[in-house]
Motif scaffolding. Structure first.
Motif, short mmCIF file in Angstrom:
data_model
loop_
_atom_site.label_atom_id
_atom_site.label_comp_id
_atom_site.label_asym_id
_atom_site.label_seq_id
_atom_site.Cartn_x
_atom_site.Cartn_y
_atom_site.Cartn_z
N TYR A 58 0.88 -1.05 0.14
CA TYR A 58 -0.02 -0.03 0.05
C TYR A 58 0.78 1.14 -0.19
N LYS A 59 0.38 2.32 -0.50
CA LYS A 59 1.15 3.46 -0.52
C LYS A 59 0.87 4.47 0.63
N THR A 60 1.93 4.95 1.20
CA THR A 60 1.75 5.87 2.33
C THR A 60 1.86 7.20 1.86
N ASP A 61 2.25 7.46 0.68
CA ASP A 61 2.30 8.74 0.08
C ASP A 61 2.03 8.90 -1.33
N GLU A 62 1.47 9.72 -1.90
CA GLU A 62 0.97 9.66 -3.24
C GLU A 62 1.85 9.84 -4.09
N ARG A 63 3.08 10.08 -3.81
CA ARG A 63 4.29 10.15 -4.62
C ARG A 63 5.20 8.90 -4.83
N HIS A 64 4.63 7.72 -4.22
CA HIS A 64 5.27 6.67 -3.98
C HIS A 64 4.77 5.85 -5.40
N ASP A 66 3.32 2.83 -7.81
CA ASP A 66 2.41 1.66 -7.91
C ASP A 66 3.07 0.48 -7.98
#
Length: 129
Positions: A58-64, A66
């Motif tokens: 899961y992403k903890t930041d939108e900049r990570h 996919d």
């Protein structure tokens, strides 16, 4: 209760892939003097696909980025864009030896990691003694 974490199966898959790579490199080296032999290589995309499909991310930041296993597959393929010698053979011995060394380092690191996982499990079983 799961005794082994997902990382054990990921490490096992990676070891199998390095073993396949070792076999392909060995075939290339063995056929260095075979006229018309085309060097082969291995794609590790299916191992990556398998590893990613077994891990919940899961992403903890939108900049990570996919991480998705889309359009990936494992293949042994004939190398393209290579230079052929006068007999039509495309094995570059220097490149094969370099890949062999890199693959061996990767294999050793994976085996070391798996060994440390088993050592940790043994430590838990013995109660930290």
């Amino acid at each position: 209760m799961k005794v082994f974490s997902q990382s054990m199966s990921i490490i096992e898959n990676a070891i199998q892939q390095t073993s396949t790579k070792q076999k392909v490199i060995s075939q290339n080296i063995a056929n260095v003097d075979t006229p018309g032999y085309k060097a082969k290589d291995v794609s590790f995309k299916s191992a990556f696909k398998s590893a990613i499909s077994n891990v919940n991310t899961y992403k903890t930041d939108e900049r990570h980025f996919d991480i998705t296993p889309s359009n990936l597959g494992t293949t042994v393929f004939t190398k393209k864009n290579v230079t052929y010698n006068e007999s039509g053979n495309s094995v570059d011995m220097d490149q094969e030896m370099s890949e062999l060394a890199a693959n061996q380092i990767q294999y050793n690191a994976l085996v070391d990691r798996m060994s440390s996982k088993f050592n940790g499990l043994e430590n838990v079983i013995k109660g930290g003694r």
